[in-house]
Scaffold this motif. Structure first.
Motif, PDB file in Angstrom:
ATOM      1  N   PHE A   1     -64.132  33.448  93.037  1.00 42.30           N
ATOM      2  CA  PHE A   1     -63.004  33.360  93.972  1.00 42.30           C
ATOM      3  C   PHE A   1     -61.964  32.317  93.541  1.00 42.30           C
ATOM      4  CE2 PHE A   1     -66.238  35.097  97.020  1.00 42.30           C
ATOM      5  CZ  PHE A   1     -65.596  36.311  97.223  1.00 42.30           C
ATOM      6  N   ASN A   2     -62.229  31.615  92.429  1.00 43.54           N
ATOM      7  CA  ASN A   2     -61.321  30.588  91.929  1.00 43.54           C
ATOM      8  C   ASN A   2     -60.997  29.543  92.997  1.00 43.54           C
ATOM      9  OD1 ASN A   2     -59.807  29.382  89.886  1.00 43.54           O
ATOM     10  ND2 ASN A   2     -57.928  30.419  90.519  1.00 43.54           N
ATOM     11  N   ARG A   3     -62.063  29.059  93.647  1.00 47.51           N
ATOM     12  CA  ARG A   3     -61.948  28.052  94.700  1.00 47.51           C
ATOM     13  C   ARG A   3     -62.993  26.966  94.451  1.00 47.51           C
ATOM     14  NH1 ARG A   3     -58.249  30.969  95.767  1.00 47.51           N
ATOM     15  NH2 ARG A   3     -57.499  31.739  97.740  1.00 47.51           N
ATOM     16  N   PRO A   4     -62.736  25.732  94.868  1.00 42.62           N
ATOM     17  CA  PRO A   4     -63.760  24.687  94.761  1.00 42.62           C
ATOM     18  C   PRO A   4     -64.975  25.042  95.633  1.00 42.62           C
ATOM     19  CG  PRO A   4     -61.626  23.740  95.362  1.00 42.62           C
ATOM     20  CD  PRO A   4     -61.487  25.229  95.441  1.00 42.62           C
TER      21      PRO A   4
ATOM     22  N   LEU B   1     -76.370  27.053  91.020  1.00 38.94           N
ATOM     23  CA  LEU B   1     -75.825  27.984  90.029  1.00 38.94           C
ATOM     24  C   LEU B   1     -75.110  29.157  90.704  1.00 38.94           C
ATOM     25  CD1 LEU B   1     -75.448  28.856  87.105  1.00 38.94           C
ATOM     26  CD2 LEU B   1     -77.703  29.936  87.222  1.00 38.94           C
ATOM     27  N   LEU B   2     -75.726  29.734  91.729  1.00 41.45           N
ATOM     28  CA  LEU B   2     -75.092  30.850  92.442  1.00 41.45           C
ATOM     29  C   LEU B   2     -73.822  30.378  93.147  1.00 41.45           C
ATOM     30  CD1 LEU B   2     -74.890  33.729  93.400  1.00 41.45           C
ATOM     31  CD2 LEU B   2     -76.556  33.173  95.217  1.00 41.45           C
ATOM     32  N   ALA B   3     -73.868  29.215  93.772  1.00 46.51           N
ATOM     33  CA  ALA B   3     -72.672  28.676  94.431  1.00 46.51           C
ATOM     34  C   ALA B   3     -71.542  28.490  93.425  1.00 46.51           C
ATOM     35  CB  ALA B   3     -72.993  27.359  95.128  1.00 46.51           C
ATOM     36  N   MET B   4     -71.888  28.021  92.224  1.00 46.99           N
ATOM     37  CA  MET B   4     -70.873  27.831  91.185  1.00 46.99           C
ATOM     38  C   MET B   4     -70.293  29.167  90.721  1.00 46.99           C
ATOM     39  SD  MET B   4     -72.688  24.762  89.026  1.00 46.99           S
ATOM     40  CE  MET B   4     -71.404  24.587  87.811  1.00 46.99           C
ATOM     41  N   LYS B   5     -71.142  30.185  90.589  1.00 49.03           N
ATOM     42  CA  LYS B   5     -70.657  31.509  90.181  1.00 49.03           C
ATOM     43  C   LYS B   5     -69.716  32.088  91.238  1.00 49.03           C
ATOM     44  CE  LYS B   5     -74.580  32.972  87.332  1.00 49.03           C
ATOM     45  NZ  LYS B   5     -75.681  33.955  87.227  1.00 49.03           N
TER      46      LYS B   5
END
Length: 68
Positions: free
Chosen positions: A54-57, A45-49
């Motif tokens: 940063f609008n990056r994969p 979840l934190l990685a996704m946030k």
């Protein structure tokens, strides 16, 4: 294998402080500092946030490295 990240590099590129990023993704500044030092592996979840901020994969920010 270890998980590495480019959070510090992206923060510099976006001119964002640890505190600003922490507030945006709802964690403490200490969590961001630990993440950047490699002593903390984020939840999905934190990685996704962070990825969304940063609008990056995710794969562009977090990646595996072989242990030597």
């Amino acid at each position: 294998m270890t998980i590495s990240n480019r959070v510090k590099e992206l923060r510099a590129r976006f001119n964002t402080t640890q505190s600003e990023l922490a507030e945006a993704v709802d964690v403490t500044r200490q969590t961001i500092a630990a993440l950047e030092k490699g002593s903390y592996i984020p939840s999905l979840l934190l990685a996704m946030k962070i990825s969304k901020y940063f609008n990056r994969p995710i794969e562009e920010i977090f990646f595996e490295e072989e242990d030597e």
